[in-house]
Motif scaffolding. Structure first.
Motif, PDB file in Angstrom:
ATOM      1  N   PHE A 108     -22.520  19.753  58.718  1.00  0.00           N
ATOM      2  CA  PHE A 108     -23.938  19.914  58.410  1.00  0.00           C
ATOM      3  C   PHE A 108     -24.520  21.111  59.157  1.00  0.00           C
ATOM      4  O   PHE A 108     -25.702  21.169  59.449  1.00  0.00           O
ATOM      5  CB  PHE A 108     -24.731  18.634  58.730  1.00  0.00           C
ATOM      6  N   GLU A 109     -23.679  22.064  59.442  1.00  0.00           N
ATOM      7  CA  GLU A 109     -24.059  23.244  60.229  1.00  0.00           C
ATOM      8  C   GLU A 109     -23.601  24.535  59.557  1.00  0.00           C
ATOM      9  O   GLU A 109     -24.369  25.493  59.452  1.00  0.00           O
ATOM     10  CB  GLU A 109     -23.422  23.137  61.617  1.00  0.00           C
ATOM     11  N   PHE A 110     -22.356  24.572  59.093  1.00  0.00           N
ATOM     12  CA  PHE A 110     -21.802  25.779  58.483  1.00  0.00           C
ATOM     13  C   PHE A 110     -22.057  25.796  56.981  1.00  0.00           C
ATOM     14  O   PHE A 110     -21.982  24.758  56.313  1.00  0.00           O
ATOM     15  CB  PHE A 110     -20.293  25.866  58.743  1.00  0.00           C
ATOM     16  N   VAL A 111     -22.343  26.980  56.443  1.00  0.00           N
ATOM     17  CA  VAL A 111     -22.578  27.130  55.009  1.00  0.00           C
ATOM     18  C   VAL A 111     -21.250  26.931  54.283  1.00  0.00           C
ATOM     19  O   VAL A 111     -20.301  27.682  54.485  1.00  0.00           O
ATOM     20  CB  VAL A 111     -23.167  28.514  54.677  1.00  0.00           C
ATOM     21  N   MET A 112     -21.192  25.904  53.445  1.00  0.00           N
ATOM     22  CA  MET A 112     -19.990  25.588  52.681  1.00  0.00           C
ATOM     23  C   MET A 112     -20.122  25.981  51.220  1.00  0.00           C
ATOM     24  O   MET A 112     -19.130  26.115  50.513  1.00  0.00           O
ATOM     25  CB  MET A 112     -19.693  24.087  52.773  1.00  0.00           C
ATOM     26  N   MET A 113     -21.366  26.139  50.752  1.00  0.00           N
ATOM     27  CA  MET A 113     -21.649  26.470  49.362  1.00  0.00           C
ATOM     28  C   MET A 113     -22.865  27.381  49.269  1.00  0.00           C
ATOM     29  O   MET A 113     -23.817  27.222  50.026  1.00  0.00           O
ATOM     30  CB  MET A 113     -21.931  25.196  48.555  1.00  0.00           C
ATOM     31  N   VAL A 114     -22.815  28.305  48.328  1.00  0.00           N
ATOM     32  CA  VAL A 114     -23.964  29.147  48.002  1.00  0.00           C
ATOM     33  C   VAL A 114     -24.129  29.093  46.484  1.00  0.00           C
ATOM     34  O   VAL A 114     -23.149  29.213  45.740  1.00  0.00           O
ATOM     35  CB  VAL A 114     -23.757  30.603  48.462  1.00  0.00           C
ATOM     36  N   VAL A 192     -20.640  28.813  44.422  1.00  0.00           N
ATOM     37  CA  VAL A 192     -19.335  29.067  45.034  1.00  0.00           C
ATOM     38  C   VAL A 192     -19.249  28.259  46.321  1.00  0.00           C
ATOM     39  O   VAL A 192     -20.204  28.210  47.105  1.00  0.00           O
ATOM     40  CB  VAL A 192     -19.144  30.557  45.346  1.00  0.00           C
ATOM     41  N   GLY A 193     -18.113  27.616  46.536  1.00  0.00           N
ATOM     42  CA  GLY A 193     -17.936  26.842  47.747  1.00  0.00           C
ATOM     43  C   GLY A 193     -16.497  26.882  48.241  1.00  0.00           C
ATOM     44  O   GLY A 193     -15.590  27.318  47.514  1.00  0.00           O
ATOM     45  N   GLU A 194     -16.311  26.450  49.464  1.00  0.00           N
ATOM     46  CA  GLU A 194     -14.974  26.324  50.040  1.00  0.00           C
ATOM     47  C   GLU A 194     -14.897  25.052  50.859  1.00  0.00           C
ATOM     48  O   GLU A 194     -15.904  24.574  51.388  1.00  0.00           O
ATOM     49  CB  GLU A 194     -14.654  27.505  50.967  1.00  0.00           C
ATOM     50  N   THR A 195     -13.685  24.548  50.976  1.00  0.00           N
ATOM     51  CA  THR A 195     -13.442  23.442  51.895  1.00  0.00           C
ATOM     52  C   THR A 195     -12.049  23.599  52.471  1.00  0.00           C
ATOM     53  O   THR A 195     -11.158  24.131  51.820  1.00  0.00           O
ATOM     54  CB  THR A 195     -13.592  22.075  51.209  1.00  0.00           C
ATOM     55  N   SER A 196     -11.865  23.144  53.696  1.00  0.00           N
ATOM     56  CA  SER A 196     -10.569  23.192  54.353  1.00  0.00           C
ATOM     57  C   SER A 196     -10.143  21.783  54.721  1.00  0.00           C
ATOM     58  O   SER A 196     -10.970  20.951  55.101  1.00  0.00           O
ATOM     59  CB  SER A 196     -10.641  24.030  55.631  1.00  0.00           C
ATOM     60  N   VAL A 197      -8.849  21.523  54.610  1.00  0.00           N
ATOM     61  CA  VAL A 197      -8.311  20.255  55.064  1.00  0.00           C
ATOM     62  C   VAL A 197      -7.097  20.547  55.959  1.00  0.00           C
ATOM     63  O   VAL A 197      -6.333  21.468  55.680  1.00  0.00           O
ATOM     64  CB  VAL A 197      -7.886  19.350  53.888  1.00  0.00           C
ATOM     65  N   PRO A 198      -6.929  19.800  57.030  1.00  0.00           N
ATOM     66  CA  PRO A 198      -5.801  20.036  57.935  1.00  0.00           C
ATOM     67  C   PRO A 198      -4.464  19.857  57.220  1.00  0.00           C
ATOM     68  O   PRO A 198      -4.322  19.026  56.330  1.00  0.00           O
ATOM     69  CB  PRO A 198      -5.994  18.979  59.026  1.00  0.00           C
TER      70      PRO A 198
END
Length: 201
Positions: A108-114, A192-198
């Motif tokens: 809830f801090e970093f921009v994940m989608m624009v 546009v969005g991004e997500t990362s998973v370990p």
């Protein structure tokens, strides 16, 4: 990767005091919610790098909402709980509205989608300052034609178009997803969005 697909399918992927009656809407809700099908990878490379918005360079998963707020002002808004919670800033002017969104995966801090949408001013958003411009994603944006999407991505059909590209990271896999809404053969909305998973080591 199974966890990533679940996140994409279920949550979508997925300052100042938050507005209690805030409700994410428009193209912001479309890219955050379940409006697009991002279950399958259909691009070989991630096409979006830094997103230029006026003088601010936004890098997904790196730029913070407070950086956007520092550049353009505005009220941080919030809605939902847990994995369904969204925190965002949005700005609207005659002609377009722009959203910068974070979710649980962004702390809830970093921009994940624009996201950006053409149309009348959105009353749920702050008035856009003069220095805020329509985001330049480095790919076809608002007003682009279906032919432009075909030229950029190799395929495009319908009024709702989804693209996804996965890339390997050092300790995570990254999925970048792009959603387009078209009206009359022209792009009326883009997200546009991004997500990362370990990854397992």
């Amino acid at each position: 990767m199974r966890h990533l697909l679940a996140v994409l399918a279920c949550t979508l992927l997925l300052g100042s005091a938050p507005a209690s009656a805030a409700s994410l809407n428009g193209m912001g809700q479309a890219i955050f919610g379940n409006a697009f099908n991002f279950s399958k990878t259909n691009l070989e490379k991630t096409p979006v790098g830094a997103i230029q918005v006026g003088k601010l360079k936004v890098v997904l998963q790196t730029t913070k909402l407070k950086d956007v707020q520092k550049a353009f002002g505005g009220t941080l808004q919030r809605d939902g709980d847990g994995s369904a919670r969204a925190d965002w800033l949005c700005y609207s002017a005659e002609g377009s509205t722009v959203w910068f969104i974070s979710n649980a995966l962004g702390g809830f801090e970093f921009v994940m989608m624009v996201a950006a949408e053409a149309g009348k001013p959105n009353k749920a958003c702050d008035p856009a300052p003069a220095e805020l411009t329509t985001p330049n994603f480095g790919i076809p944006g608002l007003g682009a034609a279906t032919a432009d999407l075909k030229a950029a991505f190799g395929a495009a059909s319908g009024s709702k178009i989804s693209y996804r590209a996965d890339r390997a990271g050092g300790y995570s896999n990254v999925a970048q997803y792009i959603g387009y809404m078209l009206k009359g053969g022209k792009v009326a909305g883009i997200g546009v969005g991004e997500t990362s998973v370990p990854t397992e080591h």
